[in-house]
Design an enzyme around this catalytic site. Sequence first.
Site, PDB file in Angstrom:
ATOM      1  CG  HIS A 210     -11.079  -0.817  -3.413  1.00 20.22           C
ATOM      2  ND1 HIS A 210     -11.864   0.309  -3.294  1.00 20.22           N
ATOM      3  CD2 HIS A 210      -9.872  -0.484  -2.886  1.00 20.22           C
ATOM      4  CE1 HIS A 210     -11.173   1.272  -2.721  1.00 20.22           C
ATOM      5  NE2 HIS A 210      -9.963   0.832  -2.468  1.00 20.22           N
TER       6      HIS A 210
ATOM      7  CD  GLN B 140      -2.194   4.983   4.109  1.00 19.90           C
ATOM      8  OE1 GLN B 140      -2.006   3.849   4.555  1.00 19.90           O
ATOM      9  NE2 GLN B 140      -2.548   5.190   2.845  1.00 19.90           N
TER      10      GLN B 140
ATOM     11  CE  LYS C 191      -6.966   6.138  -7.549  1.00 18.44           C
ATOM     12  NZ  LYS C 191      -6.379   7.257  -6.765  1.00 18.44           N
TER      13      LYS C 191
ATOM     14  N   GLY D 295      -3.537  -1.500  -6.736  1.00 19.68           N
ATOM     15  CA  GLY D 295      -3.917  -0.796  -7.963  1.00 19.68           C
ATOM     16  C   GLY D 295      -2.775   0.062  -8.489  1.00 19.68           C
TER      17      GLY D 295
ATOM     18  CG  MET E  47     -13.307   3.547 -10.788  1.00 21.04           C
ATOM     19  SD  MET E  47     -14.896   2.956 -10.280  1.00 21.04           S
ATOM     20  CE  MET E  47     -15.664   2.719 -11.868  1.00 21.04           C
ATOM     21  CB  SER E  48     -10.284   7.898  -6.353  1.00 24.98           C
ATOM     22  OG  SER E  48      -9.931   8.447  -5.103  1.00 24.98           O
TER      23      SER E  48
HETATM   24  O1  PAF Z   1      -3.919   2.017  -1.221  1.00 25.45           O
HETATM   25  C1  PAF Z   1      -4.464   1.963  -0.099  1.00 25.45           C
HETATM   26  O2  PAF Z   1      -5.667   1.810   0.041  1.00 25.45           O
HETATM   27  C2  PAF Z   1      -3.603   2.081   1.147  1.00 25.45           C
HETATM   28  O3  PAF Z   1      -2.561   2.963   0.950  1.00 25.45           O
HETATM   29  C3  PAF Z   1      -3.096   0.710   1.656  1.00 25.45           C
HETATM   30  C4  PAF Z   1      -2.153   0.065   0.652  1.00 25.45           C
HETATM   31  C5  PAF Z   1      -4.265  -0.201   1.941  1.00 25.45           C
HETATM   32  C6  PAF Z   1      -2.312   0.927   2.968  1.00 25.45           C
HETATM   33  O4  PAF Z   1      -3.090   1.522   3.937  1.00 25.45           O
END
Ligand code: PAF
Length: 284
Positions: free
Chosen positions: A37, A61, A149, A147, A184-185
């Site tokens: 990030h 999501q 990824k 990203g 990285m995650s």
């Molecule tokens: O990649 C992410 O962190 C999320 O899917 C995003 C793009 C912020 C949408 O919630």
Amino acid sequence: MKIVESPHEAYAHIDHWRRDGLRIGLVPTMGALHEGHLALVRQSRQECDVTAATIFVNPTQFGPHEDYAQYPRTPEADFQALSELDVDLLFVPPQAKLYSEGFSTYIHPPAIAEPLEGVCRPDHFRGVATIVLKLFHILPATVAYFGQKDYQQLAVIRRLVEDLDVPIRVVGCETVREPDGLAMSSRNRYLSPAERQAALSLWAALTTVKELFGAGTDQVAELEKAMEQTLYERGANRIDYARVVDCDSLQTLGRVDRPAVALIAAYVGATRLIDNILLGERGA
Ligand code: PAF
């Protein structure tokens, strides 16, 4: 760094900057920030006059049995990291500000959302497309950074922006990896030390496929088999997919006769991880 919770207030800041003719970078995130990030933020800081970031763990999501409740939330550390990078505006809306009572309007995601993640996480991209479009309306920036990824997510967002004429340029940024290759995650925090080792199976499978392709193997079935084998051998316990597909359409290929991407979603313990590597002309 100005921290705002209200969509109206966030919009007012962006609107003010737009009137001043500034180039505005936007970095949408779900928090639990890591170097991946922060690399997006740094790129935005380099390329834009002002940078806005968002932190919102978007419930729409996540599937009903997914990790929405457990998803790591580290607001203090996130605020500090973003403020050290001189982010100008941080939007951290409470859920009710984005999903008010009676909310029922969703984006039907583009066709590129259907394979891979679309099969394993049926409503995932509906939620992503909806929240990203909402964020683009609230924070109408010049450029938005995501990203690579999340390869399919990036493709979905690019298509959404194109199809719905959203006046924001979408920039995909390279995956940031740990020195041993693990992408990285935020979900890496779930891994025990043994699982952290087994998580390297994804990068091992991707580098295997890249090497095989480099050595002349172009049959997709062979490449996918090698990925699966490496994943299991190196400690993944379940594979959602390990595929080699066209890098633009994400459609199935018989052989790699055009730029392709190898994509993996696999479980290490209870943690689902994703990663990818480009093959062919667009690959390194
Ligand atoms: O990649 C992410 O962190 C999320 O899917 C995003 C793009 C912020 C949408 O919630």
